[in-house]
Enzyme design. Structure first.
Site, PDB file in Angstrom:
ATOM      1  N   GLY A   8       0.827  -1.211   0.000  1.00 25.35           N
ATOM      2  CA  GLY A   8       0.000   0.000   0.000  1.00 25.35           C
ATOM      3  C   GLY A   8       0.858   1.258   0.000  1.00 25.35           C
ATOM      4  O   GLY A   8       0.463   2.297   0.524  1.00 25.35           O
ATOM      5  N   GLY A  11      -0.503   4.717  -1.105  1.00 24.16           N
ATOM      6  CA  GLY A  11      -1.683   5.242  -0.407  1.00 24.16           C
ATOM      7  C   GLY A  11      -1.351   6.417   0.498  1.00 24.16           C
ATOM      8  O   GLY A  11      -0.217   6.911   0.518  1.00 24.16           O
ATOM      9  N   GLN A  12      -2.369   6.857   1.277  1.00 22.00           N
ATOM     10  CA  GLN A  12      -2.187   8.063   2.093  1.00 22.00           C
ATOM     11  C   GLN A  12      -1.061   7.888   3.108  1.00 22.00           C
ATOM     12  O   GLN A  12      -0.226   8.782   3.272  1.00 22.00           O
ATOM     13  CB  GLN A  12      -3.499   8.400   2.833  1.00 22.00           C
ATOM     14  CG  GLN A  12      -3.431   9.733   3.580  1.00 22.00           C
ATOM     15  CD  GLN A  12      -4.610   9.980   4.503  1.00 22.00           C
ATOM     16  OE1 GLN A  12      -5.387   9.087   4.825  1.00 22.00           O
ATOM     17  NE2 GLN A  12      -4.737  11.219   4.959  1.00 22.00           N
ATOM     18  N   ARG A  36      -2.971  -1.028  -7.783  1.00 14.67           N
ATOM     19  CA  ARG A  36      -3.680  -0.312  -8.860  1.00 14.67           C
ATOM     20  C   ARG A  36      -3.139   1.091  -9.115  1.00 14.67           C
ATOM     21  O   ARG A  36      -2.950   1.504 -10.238  1.00 14.67           O
ATOM     22  CB  ARG A  36      -5.179  -0.200  -8.505  1.00 14.67           C
ATOM     23  CG  ARG A  36      -5.895  -1.521  -8.453  1.00 14.67           C
ATOM     24  CD  ARG A  36      -7.419  -1.316  -8.409  1.00 14.67           C
ATOM     25  NE  ARG A  36      -8.112  -2.576  -8.121  1.00 14.67           N
ATOM     26  CZ  ARG A  36      -8.220  -3.571  -8.999  1.00 14.67           C
ATOM     27  NH1 ARG A  36      -7.666  -3.455 -10.187  1.00 14.67           N
ATOM     28  NH2 ARG A  36      -8.850  -4.692  -8.679  1.00 14.67           N
ATOM     29  N   ASP A  53      -0.810  -7.782  -6.489  1.00 13.16           N
ATOM     30  CA  ASP A  53      -2.073  -7.766  -5.755  1.00 13.16           C
ATOM     31  C   ASP A  53      -1.865  -8.498  -4.440  1.00 13.16           C
ATOM     32  O   ASP A  53      -1.440  -9.659  -4.447  1.00 13.16           O
ATOM     33  CB  ASP A  53      -3.174  -8.463  -6.595  1.00 13.16           C
ATOM     34  CG  ASP A  53      -4.548  -8.353  -5.962  1.00 13.16           C
ATOM     35  OD1 ASP A  53      -5.540  -8.359  -6.715  1.00 13.16           O
ATOM     36  OD2 ASP A  53      -4.622  -8.253  -4.711  1.00 13.16           O
ATOM     37  N   ILE A  54      -2.149  -7.858  -3.333  1.00 10.00           N
ATOM     38  CA  ILE A  54      -1.879  -8.434  -2.000  1.00 10.00           C
ATOM     39  C   ILE A  54      -2.675  -9.719  -1.800  1.00 10.00           C
ATOM     40  O   ILE A  54      -2.354 -10.538  -0.933  1.00 10.00           O
ATOM     41  CB  ILE A  54      -2.182  -7.412  -0.888  1.00 10.00           C
ATOM     42  CG1 ILE A  54      -1.530  -7.814   0.439  1.00 10.00           C
ATOM     43  CG2 ILE A  54      -3.692  -7.184  -0.754  1.00 10.00           C
ATOM     44  CD1 ILE A  54      -0.019  -7.871   0.391  1.00 10.00           C
ATOM     45  N   TYR A 142     -15.755  -2.135   7.185  1.00 14.96           N
ATOM     46  CA  TYR A 142     -14.384  -1.667   7.467  1.00 14.96           C
ATOM     47  C   TYR A 142     -14.034  -1.971   8.913  1.00 14.96           C
ATOM     48  O   TYR A 142     -12.978  -2.524   9.204  1.00 14.96           O
ATOM     49  CB  TYR A 142     -14.301  -0.162   7.209  1.00 14.96           C
ATOM     50  CG  TYR A 142     -12.976   0.472   7.512  1.00 14.96           C
ATOM     51  CD1 TYR A 142     -12.828   1.324   8.621  1.00 14.96           C
ATOM     52  CD2 TYR A 142     -11.877   0.250   6.720  1.00 14.96           C
ATOM     53  CE1 TYR A 142     -11.621   1.921   8.908  1.00 14.96           C
ATOM     54  CE2 TYR A 142     -10.647   0.857   6.991  1.00 14.96           C
ATOM     55  CZ  TYR A 142     -10.532   1.689   8.080  1.00 14.96           C
ATOM     56  OH  TYR A 142      -9.319   2.293   8.362  1.00 14.96           O
ATOM     57  N   LYS A 146     -11.297  -4.466  10.629  1.00 10.65           N
ATOM     58  CA  LYS A 146     -10.267  -3.958  11.549  1.00 10.65           C
ATOM     59  C   LYS A 146     -10.254  -4.763  12.852  1.00 10.65           C
ATOM     60  O   LYS A 146      -9.197  -5.113  13.370  1.00 10.65           O
ATOM     61  CB  LYS A 146     -10.482  -2.466  11.818  1.00 10.65           C
ATOM     62  CG  LYS A 146     -10.112  -1.580  10.635  1.00 10.65           C
ATOM     63  CD  LYS A 146      -8.655  -1.804  10.219  1.00 10.65           C
ATOM     64  CE  LYS A 146      -8.256  -1.058   8.979  1.00 10.65           C
ATOM     65  NZ  LYS A 146      -6.871  -1.371   8.551  1.00 10.65           N
TER      66      LYS A 146
END
Ligand code: VAH
Length: 318
Positions: A8, A11-12, A36, A53-54, A142, A146
């Protein structure tokens, strides 16, 4: 020394954690992985990058062997709002991807960081000063992923001795990469609106109180918990960490101190409002403070000043 893998990485969090790790350990010691999203030129130019792809266990294992990986910062995930649009894919990426990482870590002896979130709490969780150990009945997929991730991390540690660690992040505010598909993204979008149009329409109600953190603090939390002495980590996979508790109205007020004519109006998105309302107002992060020395450095004021200065430069409004 074995290398570090960041999944990732585009990502952010990953787009700021990867350069921070490369600065700390050396560029070639940190392998950035993405799927992606096309990586930026700076990420590609600053060290090794791999695309896979994970959910592809074989591809992950090939990277771990090829680069002799000893630690994995696993960030690949769908965030809360987009996960509600695609719950089956959210489970597939967030959980089957994590299981692939934990299995690979079990087989190859890797240490693992995998973040949880305030999303792991639900409406029956005490919302003020939310305890480290409390009720976790989230109503979003989500949040379900988590909580499941926290429990999987505990299981792989207790059953197999996999050294996995994690923190429950609040909403994260950053200037490097726009977040995608989160409930707390308004906090980043507001800064862009203030600098570009001097106005922003917020999708959460003005008094929606949520824990927040500036990305530099989030990066220090990830590295801090991963480098902490294992013996002291009794809550190893899910430390509450926070820096500030704020509302859209309060963030607007802080920005207005520097951009007085910045106007904010509201058009509440019922889906993201319901998600935000199910999350805590403020977390108790004393366990992280006592077990591995967690301390945030940024306040609402210093975060706002730094965000505006850096974004202004990035947007050519400096
Ligand atoms: C989201 N930014 O909004 C993420 C985060 C605490 C929220 O997990 O989904």
């Amino acid at each position: 020394m074995k290398k570090i893998l960041v999944t990732g990485s585009t990502g952010q969090i990953g787009s700021e954690l990867t350069p921070a790790l490369r600065q700390r350990h050396g560029a070639d010691m940190v392998v950035a992985a993405g799927h992606r999203t096309r990586p930026g030129e700076s990420l590609l130019a600053s060290g090794p990058y791999v695309a896979f792809d994970i959910r592809d266990k074989g591809a992950l294992e090939k990277v771990i062997i090829q680069y002799d990986i000893g630690a994995i910062y696993h960030l690949s995930a769908l965030l809360s709002a987009v996960a509600e649009e695609r719950p089956q894919q959210a489970w597939d990426v967030n959980i089957n991807g994590l299981v692939n990482v934990l299995e690979a870590a079990r087989i190859h002896g890797c240490r693992v960081f995998h973040p949880s979130s305030i999303g792991a709490f639900g409406p029956s969780t005490p919302q003020d000063n939310t305890p480290q150990e409390t009720i976790q009945r989230p109503k979003t997929i989500y949040g379900v992923t988590k909580v499941t991730g926290e429990l999987l991390g505990d299981y792989y540690f207790l059953r197999y001795g996999v050294d996995c660690r994690g923190v429950r992040y609040p909403g994260l505010i950053s200037h490097e990469t726009l977040p995608g598909g989160g409930t707390t993204d308004y906090s980043v979008e507001m800064f862009y609106g203030a600098l570009r149009q001097k106005k922003y329409t917020c999708y959460l109600a003005p008094d929606t109180r949520l824990d927040m953190m500036y990305m530099p603090d989030a990066i220090r939390a990830a590295i801090g918990v991963m480098e902490a002495e294992a013996a002291g980590l009794s809550h190893r996979n899910a430390f509450n960490v926070t820096a500030m508790s704020l509302t859209p109205a309060e963030l607007h007020g802080a920005i207005c101190k520097q951009i007085p004519d910045f106007t904010l109006d509201y058009k509440v998105d019922s889906v993201r409002q319901a998600i935000a309302d199910s999350w805590p107002n403020s977390m108790d992060d004393s366990a992280a403070r006592s077990q591995w020395g967690w301390r945030p450095e940024y306040t609402l004021e210093t975060m706002t000043a730094d965000m505006l200065a850096r974004l202004a430069g990035k947007l050519g409004r400096g």
